[in-house]
Every structure is written in structure tokens, then in C-alpha cells.
Design an enzyme around this catalytic site. Structure first.
Site, short mmCIF file in Angstrom:
data_model
loop_
_atom_site.label_atom_id
_atom_site.label_comp_id
_atom_site.label_asym_id
_atom_site.label_seq_id
_atom_site.Cartn_x
_atom_site.Cartn_y
_atom_site.Cartn_z
N GLY A 11 4.57 -4.32 4.10
CA GLY A 11 4.94 -5.66 3.66
C GLY A 11 4.58 -6.74 4.68
O GLY A 11 4.01 -7.77 4.32
N ASP A 28 -2.82 -2.01 9.49
CA ASP A 28 -2.98 -1.97 8.04
C ASP A 28 -3.58 -3.26 7.46
O ASP A 28 -3.89 -3.31 6.27
CB ASP A 28 -1.62 -1.77 7.35
CG ASP A 28 -0.98 -0.43 7.66
OD1 ASP A 28 -1.72 0.53 7.91
OD2 ASP A 28 0.26 -0.37 7.63
N ALA A 85 10.30 -3.26 6.03
CA ALA A 85 10.44 -2.04 6.86
C ALA A 85 10.53 -0.79 5.99
O ALA A 85 11.31 0.12 6.23
CB ALA A 85 11.64 -2.14 7.80
N LYS A 112 0.84 -1.21 0.00
CA LYS A 112 0.00 0.00 0.00
C LYS A 112 0.87 1.25 0.00
O LYS A 112 2.03 1.23 0.42
CB LYS A 112 -0.96 0.03 1.20
CG LYS A 112 -0.31 0.03 2.59
CD LYS A 112 0.09 1.38 3.12
CE LYS A 112 0.85 1.29 4.42
NZ LYS A 112 1.55 2.48 4.84
O1 C5P Z 1 -0.70 -1.57 14.15
P1 C5P Z 1 0.72 -1.86 13.92
O2 C5P Z 1 1.20 -3.05 14.72
O3 C5P Z 1 1.11 -1.97 12.48
O4 C5P Z 1 1.51 -0.61 14.48
C1 C5P Z 1 2.91 -0.65 14.71
C2 C5P Z 1 3.29 0.52 15.60
O5 C5P Z 1 3.11 1.75 14.89
C3 C5P Z 1 2.45 0.67 16.84
O6 C5P Z 1 2.97 -0.11 17.90
C4 C5P Z 1 2.57 2.15 17.14
O7 C5P Z 1 3.80 2.45 17.74
C5 C5P Z 1 2.61 2.76 15.75
N1 C5P Z 1 1.27 3.19 15.27
C6 C5P Z 1 0.69 4.32 15.84
N2 C5P Z 1 -0.55 4.71 15.40
C7 C5P Z 1 -1.19 4.05 14.41
C8 C5P Z 1 -0.60 2.92 13.81
C9 C5P Z 1 0.65 2.52 14.26
O8 C5P Z 1 1.25 4.93 16.74
N3 C5P Z 1 -2.37 4.48 13.99
#
Ligand code: C5P
Length: 312
Positions: free
Chosen positions: A110, A145, A105, A18
Site C-alpha cells: 500500500g 516494490d 502494513a 500487489k
Molecule cells: O524496499 P523497502 O523499503 O520496501 O523494504 C523495506 C524493508 O524490507 C527493508 O528495509 C528490509 O528490511 C526488508 N526487505 C528485505 N529484502 C527485500 C525487500 C525488503 O530484506 N528484497
């Protein structure tokens, strides 16, 4: 009850990467996440995940940046498969063979794509009938995501990004993605830099911009280029200044716009059409501004089962 012998030998599902056409970030919430107002577009770079019945849970990774992907309990595809097994009562462990095309990353989701593909592959393998809403909720537990990567297309993401509403979009957009060499960026680190930059200041709740919505409805890449925005971009650029140089080079070589994809560091450059995208990709590599470029169009559909399993 289906016996293990009647299960198909393996199922492969493919999920897209994405790009965030708009990424509006709100204040840090009590749970550590940030409220988002984002517009996602699924683009034609894909990871394939093959799920095969096995004696124990495990995964192997091949393809782009394979060495940087964890294969232990933390692998997002494994996390997703095990969660689906737990919720659906499927008892058969699987081995997941992940083949990567999406930079690791890189801000293109991914790992979340692998999770979405694993969910779709395992659902098919185990013949799990789960309502779409339930699968979305399960996907959201794996990562913010992941629900979007099940849906694909173009969609607004709200909440922490996990609440997905499809958007009516026209046209095909031609992207050139430039992975920034090196370690990649950790999403939490980029959000932490965003928080530090806003320390002591009020961050307002993000609202989806009307400009991006009307641009994707028009199908006009120039209109979309003018509307692209990413609140995390200053933080990603501060952490990896090379990103700024690549954005500059992409603009110099004819991109309509160039932004950081998600939390970065991949740069997403929008071209006016297919030929312009090819020219841009060639100029970026031939000039030495980029070591590597990936061309893809969007929107594409979300995670889906391939007609025949991938031979890995
Ligand atoms: O949801 P996901 O595990 O992909 O998010 C990874 C990290 O990115 C979270 O632990 C957080 O630190 C940050 N994040 C955030 N706000 C979001 C999505 C992700 O702070 N809306």
C-alpha cells in the site's frame, strides 16, 4: 518556463495493490536486503493520490486504515514526490491527498502504491518528461516494490524486487483478500524472523519457478493455485498465528489456495471464478472467520493518471 498560474490545479493518479504469486527469498545481503525471485501480480484494490500545488510540502490521508499512515516526512508518497522534485528541478511544493483502499502494513504494498501514484501524479502536474528507466531507478530508491507498481500487470521481480520484467499472462484471476485485524506486520520484522529461522544454515539463491510462469501463461486458476508459494509465510504465521487460522478457513470454504500476501499479514485466497469468490467472501464473513474481506481481480495495470482529479 511555465508559471505556477498555468499549472493544472490538481492531478490524481491511481495505483494498484500487489500480491506475490511466488516469493523466493535468498540470503541476507551486505546492504541488509534479501535477493528475491518473485512473481508479482497487480490486483484491483487501489489507492488514489491527488497532487495539488501548495505553499509547503504536506499530505493528508483518508479511507481505509487512514489513522495508521504517517503524514510526516516518512510518508512514502511524500518521499517519492520530493525525490522527483529534486531530480527534475521542479520547485513547486505539493500537497498530497491520499485516499486508501489498500490495507496498511498488510503485505500488499500500500505505501509503495502511494509512492508510485505520487510519482505519476507529480510527473503530470509538473510536466516532467523522464525516461522510463530513470523513473524506475528513482522509484527503486523509494522502495523495492515501487517500480512494479508503476508497471502493473504480472511481472518477475529480481534483485531486491526492484528489477521488473513483464511476464506474458493470460486470464483474470479472482482473489479474496482477508486483512488480519490488528497492527499489521512490519516488513523488516518478517525478514528478520526469516533470517533467525535460517541462522547457521545456508540459504540458496532463489530462482523463479517454472511452474508459476507456465500457470499464468495457461490462464488456469487451478494451475496457479498449485504453484503459489511464499518463503516468508512460516515467519508471518509464527508472528501472527491468526493468519494460519484464516488460511485454514479459506481452504475449508472452497478457496483453490490461500497464502500470505508478501510479508503479510493479509491472506490472499484464490477462487476458481467470480461466483466462487463471492461465495468464499460471504462464507468467510458470515462464519465469523474473517471480520472483513476484499475482493479483487488481477492482473490490472500499473499507476496511471485519472481523467479528472479526485475531489477529496
Ligand atoms: O524496499 P523497502 O523499503 O520496501 O523494504 C523495506 C524493508 O524490507 C527493508 O528495509 C528490509 O528490511 C526488508 N526487505 C528485505 N529484502 C527485500 C525487500 C525488503 O530484506 N528484497
Amino acid at each position: 518556463m511555465t508559471s505556477a498560474l498555468e499549472l493544472p490545479p490538481a492531478v490524481t493518479a491511481r495505483a494498484p495493490a500487489k500480491v506475490n504469486l511466488e516469493l523466493g527469498v535468498g540470503p541476507r545481503r551486505d546492504d541488509g536486503y534479501h535477493d528475491l525471485a518473485t512473481v508479482y501480480q497487480a490486483v484491483g484494490l487501489h489507492d488514489d493520490v491527488t497532487a495539488a500545488p501548495a505553499d509547503e510540502w504536506g499530505c493528508t490521508v483518508t479511507g481505509r486504515d487512514a489513522g495508521s499512515v504517517p503524514t510526516d516526512e516518512g510518508n512514502l508518497a511524500l518521499v517519492a514526490a520530493r525525490l522527483l522534485a529534486e531530480r527534475s528541478g521542479a520547485r513547486q511544493p505539493v500537497h498530497l491527498s491520499i485516499h486508501k483502499q489498500i490495507p496498511v502494513a498488510g503485505g500488499m504494498a500500500g505505501g509503495s502504491a502511494d509512492a508510485a501514484a505520487a510519482l505519476v501524479a507529480c510527473q503530470e502536474l509538473w510536466s516532467v518528461a523522464m525516461e522510463r528507466d530513470e523513473l524506475d531507478r528513482l522509484a527503486a530508491e523509494v522502495g523495492s516494490d515501487v517500480p512494479f507498481l508503476l508497471h502493473g500487470g504480472t511481472a518477475v521481480g529480481s534483485g531486491r524486487g526492484e528489477l521488473v520484467t513483464p511476464v506474458l499472462a493470460q486470464g483474470t484471476y479472482h482473489w479474496v483478500f482477508v486483512p488480519v485485524p490488528g497492527e499489521g506486520l512490519s516488513t523488516p520484522e518478517v525478514y528478520a524472523a526469516f533470517d533467525a529461522r535460517h541462522e547457521g544454515r545456508r540459504v540458496s539463491e532463489p530462482t523463479p519457478g517454472a511452474e508459476v510462469m507456465s500457470a499464468v501463461r495457461s490462464g488456469d486458476p487451478s494451475a496457479l493455485a498449485a504453484a503459489l508459494s511464499n518463503d516468508l509465510q512460516p515467519d508471518a504465521v509464527a508472528l501472527q498465528p491468526r493468519i494460519g487460522e484464516i488460511i485454514g478457513a479459506a481452504l475449508e470454504f472452497g478457496a483453490l489456495a490461500a497464502i500470505v500476501s508478501g510479508s503479510g499479514p493479509t491472506v490472499a485466497a484464490l477462487a476458481s471464478g467470480q461466483e466462487a469468490a463471492i461465495d468464499l467472501a460471504v462464507s468467510l464473513t458470515a462464519s465469523g472467520a474473517a471480520e472483513d474481506v476484499l475482493r479483487a481481480t488481477g492482473p490490472v495495470h500499473g499507476a496511471q493518471v485519472l481523467p479528472t482529479p479526485r475531489l477529496t
